[in-house]
Write an enzyme that holds these catalytic residues in place. Sequence first.
Site, mmCIF file in Angstrom:
data_model
loop_
_atom_site.group_PDB
_atom_site.id
_atom_site.type_symbol
_atom_site.label_atom_id
_atom_site.label_comp_id
_atom_site.label_asym_id
_atom_site.label_seq_id
_atom_site.Cartn_x
_atom_site.Cartn_y
_atom_site.Cartn_z
ATOM 1 N N ARG A 159 10.583 7.324 -0.549
ATOM 2 C CA ARG A 159 9.713 6.778 0.786
ATOM 3 C C ARG A 159 9.266 8.022 1.693
ATOM 4 N NH1 ARG A 159 7.117 2.673 1.382
ATOM 5 N NH2 ARG A 159 8.977 1.261 0.967
ATOM 6 N N GLN A 174 4.735 -3.897 -7.691
ATOM 7 C CA GLN A 174 3.990 -3.349 -6.867
ATOM 8 C C GLN A 174 3.861 -1.700 -7.322
ATOM 9 O OE1 GLN A 174 2.760 -4.091 -3.343
ATOM 10 N NE2 GLN A 174 3.386 -2.390 -1.947
ATOM 11 N N ARG A 233 6.007 6.030 -10.205
ATOM 12 C CA ARG A 233 6.833 6.750 -9.301
ATOM 13 C C ARG A 233 8.345 6.209 -9.379
ATOM 14 N NH1 ARG A 233 5.950 2.663 -3.736
ATOM 15 N NH2 ARG A 233 6.397 0.673 -5.040
ATOM 16 N N HIS A 268 -0.282 8.661 -3.406
ATOM 17 C CA HIS A 268 0.223 7.842 -2.034
ATOM 18 C C HIS A 268 0.675 8.881 -1.135
ATOM 19 C CE1 HIS A 268 1.940 4.963 0.583
ATOM 20 N NE2 HIS A 268 1.915 4.040 -0.204
ATOM 21 N N ASP A 295 -3.976 -0.989 7.153
ATOM 22 C CA ASP A 295 -3.672 -1.010 5.541
ATOM 23 C C ASP A 295 -5.078 -1.351 5.162
ATOM 24 O OD1 ASP A 295 -2.905 -0.910 2.987
ATOM 25 O OD2 ASP A 295 -1.126 -2.594 3.246
ATOM 26 N N GLU A 318 -4.353 8.328 1.232
ATOM 27 C CA GLU A 318 -3.867 8.080 -0.287
ATOM 28 C C GLU A 318 -5.456 8.044 -1.020
ATOM 29 O OE1 GLU A 318 -1.508 4.588 -0.455
ATOM 30 O OE2 GLU A 318 -1.040 4.771 1.721
HETATM 31 C C1 BG6 Z 1 0.129 1.442 0.500
HETATM 32 C C2 BG6 Z 1 -0.284 -0.071 0.428
HETATM 33 O O1 BG6 Z 1 -0.555 2.389 -0.349
HETATM 34 O O2 BG6 Z 1 1.666 1.303 0.298
HETATM 35 C C3 BG6 Z 1 0.221 -0.912 1.450
HETATM 36 O O3 BG6 Z 1 -1.912 -0.119 0.988
HETATM 37 C C4 BG6 Z 1 1.919 -0.797 0.987
HETATM 38 O O4 BG6 Z 1 -0.020 -2.170 1.266
HETATM 39 C C5 BG6 Z 1 2.261 0.563 1.089
HETATM 40 O O5 BG6 Z 1 2.654 -1.603 2.036
HETATM 41 C C6 BG6 Z 1 3.894 1.144 0.830
HETATM 42 O O6 BG6 Z 1 4.083 0.330 -0.405
HETATM 43 P P1 BG6 Z 1 5.575 0.364 -0.999
HETATM 44 O O7 BG6 Z 1 5.642 -0.489 -2.218
HETATM 45 O O8 BG6 Z 1 6.018 1.846 -1.139
HETATM 46 O O9 BG6 Z 1 6.445 -0.180 0.052
#
Ligand code: BG6
Length: 296
Positions: free
Chosen positions: A57, A81, A86, A159, A203, A264
């Site tokens: 994170r 997701q 990653r 990201h 977002d 990003e």
């Molecule tokens: C961003 C997305 O790139 O990543 C968001 O646009 C998302 O929708 C965010 O909440 C974080 O994603 P994650 O999977 O790392 O919690």
Amino acid sequence: MPIEETQSQVILTHPENKDTSVSILKYGATIFSWKLEGREQLWLSTGAKLDGSKPVRGGIPLVFPVFGKNDNDELLSKLPQHGLARNSTWEFLGQTKSNPPTVQFGLNEKIANPDLTSLWKEKFNLILTVELGKDFLKTDIEVENSSNDRDLQFNWLFHTYLRIPDIEDTMVSNLTGMTFYDQLIKETIVDKHPVISINEETDVIYQNVDSSRVIQVVNQGKPTHTVKRVNLPDTVVWNPWIEKSAGMGDFEPKTGYKEMICIEPGHVHDLVKVAPGEKWQASQIISQDALNYQAI
Ligand code: BG6
């Protein structure tokens, strides 16, 4: 020592300034710290896991082969997701240049996280190149389709979590006139604001932004980060604000949303398609340039 490798990390130090460095976790090939003359440039949650138990994170997680959740594509819809890059351990391929110090990491379907490659059975070869300039950080990705009979279709995204002094004194420039898709209200809008300022959960995906548009994060009139893109037409701007941060177990401190903004660069509005044996390449360059309003 300009390049130090441990079991889980690679750390580059600039030969002309020992306080300029970048630290990369082999897990995710995630850059989790970038210091320019001692000043940290990236935001990293104090609750981030750096032990390979989950994606980091903060820093610069790599998103491949799917951005977010894709419910439409037959193959990509099986993946979680943001895909599998990653949450796979990359191979450290070594140093390619000593000044600016440059290293490479590789990932393919044979070494990627098997729980995820079992869901998406494509053949690919990724090479991430990280170059630590005296006053910039360049990340370059090459995606090779290593199958000999199938097209490879994917999204790519850096990201990037940028560290800023205070979100309420920060704006993002040079996206005026661009079309964005708001992921929260599910609408496509043309941005008419001279600059973006953030005072709630945000977002959004700016689409087809010409690479001549240099995105700048500006705090109280001073540019903190300049983001240049090569072959990355889309840019996500994300800040989770209060409630979303509270709901993320690894987002700490809970007030951390004030000190970060994700800019990003990616190719996420549609899929990149690479023919068998062919390659696709793209880069992000972050620096601290002088203020340059390209559109107001
Ligand atoms: C961003 C997305 O790139 O990543 C968001 O646009 C998302 O929708 C965010 O909440 C974080 O994603 P994650 O999977 O790392 O919690």
